[in-house]
Design an enzyme around this catalytic site. Structure first.
Site, PDB file in Angstrom:
ATOM      1  N   LYS A 122      49.805  53.248  28.942  1.00  0.00           N
ATOM      2  CA  LYS A 122      49.985  52.122  29.857  1.00  0.00           C
ATOM      3  C   LYS A 122      50.362  50.897  29.045  1.00  0.00           C
ATOM      4  O   LYS A 122      50.017  50.802  27.863  1.00  0.00           O
ATOM      5  CB  LYS A 122      48.670  51.864  30.595  1.00  0.00           C
ATOM      6  CG  LYS A 122      48.829  51.148  31.906  1.00  0.00           C
ATOM      7  CD  LYS A 122      49.117  52.096  33.053  1.00  0.00           C
ATOM      8  CE  LYS A 122      49.389  51.345  34.341  1.00  0.00           C
ATOM      9  NZ  LYS A 122      49.627  52.256  35.471  1.00  0.00           N
ATOM     10  N   GLY A 126      45.782  49.771  54.874  1.00  0.00           N
ATOM     11  CA  GLY A 126      46.924  49.298  54.074  1.00  0.00           C
ATOM     12  C   GLY A 126      48.168  50.109  54.391  1.00  0.00           C
ATOM     13  O   GLY A 126      48.226  51.306  54.119  1.00  0.00           O
ATOM     14  N   VAL A 127      49.157  49.425  54.997  1.00  0.00           N
ATOM     15  CA  VAL A 127      50.392  50.136  55.351  1.00  0.00           C
ATOM     16  C   VAL A 127      51.581  49.504  54.627  1.00  0.00           C
ATOM     17  O   VAL A 127      52.522  49.024  55.236  1.00  0.00           O
ATOM     18  CB  VAL A 127      50.607  50.222  56.882  1.00  0.00           C
ATOM     19  CG1 VAL A 127      49.680  51.267  57.463  1.00  0.00           C
ATOM     20  CG2 VAL A 127      50.390  48.870  57.570  1.00  0.00           C
ATOM     21  N   GLY A 128      51.502  49.507  53.314  1.00  0.00           N
ATOM     22  CA  GLY A 128      52.612  49.071  52.471  1.00  0.00           C
ATOM     23  C   GLY A 128      53.535  50.250  52.232  1.00  0.00           C
ATOM     24  O   GLY A 128      53.733  51.105  53.110  1.00  0.00           O
ATOM     25  N   VAL A 174      53.326  53.048  50.510  1.00  0.00           N
ATOM     26  CA  VAL A 174      52.788  54.407  50.658  1.00  0.00           C
ATOM     27  C   VAL A 174      52.150  54.608  52.029  1.00  0.00           C
ATOM     28  O   VAL A 174      52.428  55.604  52.719  1.00  0.00           O
ATOM     29  CB  VAL A 174      51.742  54.721  49.554  1.00  0.00           C
ATOM     30  CG1 VAL A 174      51.197  56.131  49.716  1.00  0.00           C
ATOM     31  CG2 VAL A 174      52.344  54.555  48.163  1.00  0.00           C
TER      32      VAL A 174
HETATM   33  P1  NAD Z   1      51.794  48.028  48.620  1.00  0.00           P
HETATM   34  O1  NAD Z   1      51.524  46.745  47.919  1.00  0.00           O
HETATM   35  O2  NAD Z   1      53.188  48.343  49.056  1.00  0.00           O
HETATM   36  O3  NAD Z   1      50.851  48.139  49.929  1.00  0.00           O
HETATM   37  C1  NAD Z   1      49.503  47.780  49.949  1.00  0.00           C
HETATM   38  C2  NAD Z   1      49.205  47.224  51.336  1.00  0.00           C
HETATM   39  O4  NAD Z   1      47.808  46.978  51.445  1.00  0.00           O
HETATM   40  C3  NAD Z   1      49.905  45.891  51.632  1.00  0.00           C
HETATM   41  O5  NAD Z   1      50.610  45.993  52.849  1.00  0.00           O
HETATM   42  C4  NAD Z   1      48.762  44.882  51.708  1.00  0.00           C
HETATM   43  O6  NAD Z   1      49.011  43.842  52.632  1.00  0.00           O
HETATM   44  C5  NAD Z   1      47.625  45.768  52.177  1.00  0.00           C
HETATM   45  N1  NAD Z   1      46.277  45.243  51.911  1.00  0.00           N
HETATM   46  C6  NAD Z   1      45.834  44.564  50.845  1.00  0.00           C
HETATM   47  N2  NAD Z   1      44.531  44.275  50.996  1.00  0.00           N
HETATM   48  C7  NAD Z   1      44.140  44.826  52.172  1.00  0.00           C
HETATM   49  C8  NAD Z   1      42.914  44.886  52.882  1.00  0.00           C
HETATM   50  N3  NAD Z   1      41.803  44.322  52.399  1.00  0.00           N
HETATM   51  N4  NAD Z   1      42.888  45.518  54.080  1.00  0.00           N
HETATM   52  C9  NAD Z   1      43.996  46.077  54.585  1.00  0.00           C
HETATM   53  N5  NAD Z   1      45.185  46.049  53.955  1.00  0.00           N
HETATM   54  C10 NAD Z   1      45.263  45.426  52.773  1.00  0.00           C
HETATM   55  O7  NAD Z   1      51.211  49.176  47.662  1.00  0.00           O
HETATM   56  P2  NAD Z   1      51.594  50.717  47.673  1.00  0.00           P
HETATM   57  O8  NAD Z   1      52.676  50.966  46.689  1.00  0.00           O
HETATM   58  O9  NAD Z   1      51.743  51.184  49.086  1.00  0.00           O
HETATM   59  O10 NAD Z   1      50.265  51.344  47.038  1.00  0.00           O
HETATM   60  C11 NAD Z   1      49.073  51.443  47.804  1.00  0.00           C
HETATM   61  C12 NAD Z   1      47.938  51.900  46.908  1.00  0.00           C
HETATM   62  O11 NAD Z   1      48.257  53.176  46.350  1.00  0.00           O
HETATM   63  C13 NAD Z   1      47.669  50.980  45.718  1.00  0.00           C
HETATM   64  O12 NAD Z   1      46.292  50.995  45.463  1.00  0.00           O
HETATM   65  C14 NAD Z   1      48.419  51.644  44.573  1.00  0.00           C
HETATM   66  O13 NAD Z   1      47.832  51.355  43.325  1.00  0.00           O
HETATM   67  C15 NAD Z   1      48.226  53.111  44.926  1.00  0.00           C
HETATM   68  N6  NAD Z   1      49.269  53.995  44.385  1.00  0.00           N
HETATM   69  C16 NAD Z   1      50.573  53.788  44.712  1.00  0.00           C
HETATM   70  C17 NAD Z   1      51.554  54.650  44.209  1.00  0.00           C
HETATM   71  C18 NAD Z   1      53.003  54.459  44.569  1.00  0.00           C
HETATM   72  O14 NAD Z   1      53.807  55.374  44.323  1.00  0.00           O
HETATM   73  N7  NAD Z   1      53.387  53.348  45.158  1.00  0.00           N
HETATM   74  C19 NAD Z   1      51.191  55.707  43.376  1.00  0.00           C
HETATM   75  C20 NAD Z   1      49.831  55.917  43.060  1.00  0.00           C
HETATM   76  C21 NAD Z   1      48.881  55.039  43.594  1.00  0.00           C
END
Ligand code: NAD
Length: 356
Positions: free
Chosen positions: A87, A187-189, A191
């Site tokens: 990392k 959390g609906v970002g 993923v």
């Molecule tokens: P992202 O930033 O696109 O989405 C995260 C979402 O969570 C956002 O919409 C944010 O507004 C919401 N959020 C934050 N705090 C919140 C709360 N207290 N209650 C409800 N919603 C809340 O992130 P992502 O890429 O979708 O990743 C999501 C999680 O998965 C993260 O923890 C990330 O580390 C993990 N992850 C992601 C990947 C990847 O390929 N993107 C891979 C492994 C792990």
């Protein structure tokens, strides 16, 4: 400690027990102040993202890079990516420090690891930043598909999580179909939204919360998810709770409120402390360990390093092995009478010990 000079940059190696190489770089010209940690290359070159964060102290940055790089070793071991764990963290606020010179310097720092560390995207790092980094090192993954990369990993992570949710339902409730099951997605970002689409397509009832109300509304309109208050999501009486936002959401405060059968989602470090895994087990909640179920993204990126370059079909076939890895973990947990979170670590350690 030993210092070496590369262009204008000072690279200092730190001796950290249990880690192959940890180094700090300070580049006065560009303002770069960063750490790279290679935890293990026993299974292959150490791949892990580059994170940019305004750490409060040197110690905080070092602690984070050590913790994250070890996590990558375990994640890649269980996912059989043929990679080790590493990392990078860059200290500073993105809006203040990002510059072409800084990313070129970071590329030189990565290059000083001679391919033992390979970088990718992580928090606050965009593909456009990596495009600069790769001008000074070839050890960069996660670029755009048009540049020979594997593109955005999030849909692949979501696919793996979806398969993991199904495996958990099968293990806990005897049927791996999501039809008629209820899933709460926190959390609906990138993923979480993709996971919701797959779940709805499979016939699940999906309840979602997000701090960004517009993200929830888009899914209400598009696929008929149900909006839930952020405070309420943890305590819903559902089959599955899928954390896809923050880490440490299973903690002393929340654990008593849980009424789900299964916790299976994308978020990293779901358990605040390892002991919370034990409590989940005592409460009869099946846990899909985070780094096992969310490995779809790293499996996809790892495909860039295989012979012949990235191939989507073979990446998908590898992601489809996530349910198998989870079942292996749950079997160990049952046989040894330990939490699934500990069982995942045991499995990773076993795979690593067989490599050396
Ligand atoms: P992202 O930033 O696109 O989405 C995260 C979402 O969570 C956002 O919409 C944010 O507004 C919401 N959020 C934050 N705090 C919140 C709360 N207290 N209650 C409800 N919603 C809340 O992130 P992502 O890429 O979708 O990743 C999501 C999680 O998965 C993260 O923890 C990330 O580390 C993990 N992850 C992601 C990947 C990847 O390929 N993107 C891979 C492994 C792990």
């Amino acid at each position: 400690m030993s210092g070496t000079q590369k262009q204008s940059m000072d690279i200092t190696d730190l001796q950290v027990e249990g880690y192959e190489r940890v180094a700090k770089a300070v580049d006065a010209d560009s303002g770069l102040h960063a750490y790279i940690s290679v935890h293990s290359t026993a299974l292959g070159p150490a791949l892990g993202g580059m994170r940019m964060w305004p750490y409060e102290s040197e110690d905080a940055a070092l602690t984070d890079v050590l913790r994250l790089s070890k996590g990558m070793t375990y994640k890649s071991a269980v996912a059989h990516t043929g990679l080790g764990g590493g990392k990078a963290v860059v200290i500073g606020a993105p809006k203040k420090i990002k510059s072409e010179a800084l990313f070129l310097a970071m590329g030189r720092f990565i290059d000083a690891f001679d391919g033992k560390y390979i970088t990718a995207e992580d928090v606050n790092i965009a593909v456009s930043d990596l495009e600069i980094v790769r001008r000074s090192t070839k050890y960069v993954t996660g670029l755009l598909a048009k540049d020979g990369g594997s593109g955005n990993p999030s849909p692949y992570t979501a696919y793996g999580v979806y398969l993991g949710v199904r495996a958990a339902l099968g293990w806990k409730l005897g049927n791996d179909s999501v039809q008629g099951r209820s899933v709460a997605v926190q959390g609906v970002g990138a993923v979480g939204s993709e996971l919701c689409r797959r779940l709805r397509k499979g016939g699940a009832r999906v309840l979602v919360s997000d701090q960004k109300a517009d993200r929830v509304q888009v899914l209400v309109d598009e696929i008929g998810v149900e909006a839930v208050d952020s405070e309420a999501i943890m305590g819903l009486d559902v089959d599955v709770l899928a954390p896809c936002a923050l880490g440490a959401i299973v903690n002393d405060e929340s654990i008593g409120k849980l009424r789900c059968q299964v916790i299976a989602g994308a978020a990293n470090n779901v358990l605040h402390e390892q002991r919370h895994g034990r409590e989940l087990r005592e409460r009869g909640i099946l846990y899909a360990p985070d780094y096992v179920i969310n490995a779809g993204g790293i499996i996809n990126v790892a495909g860039e390093l295989g012979e012949g370059g990235y191939d989507q079909e073979s990446a998908l076939r590898r992601i489809e092995r996530i349910p198998q890895a989870l079942k292996e973990v749950w079997t160990i947990a049952e046989q040894e009478g330990i939490p699934a979170s500990d069982a995942a670590d045991h499995l990773a350690q076993k795979i690593l010990s067989q490599a050396v």
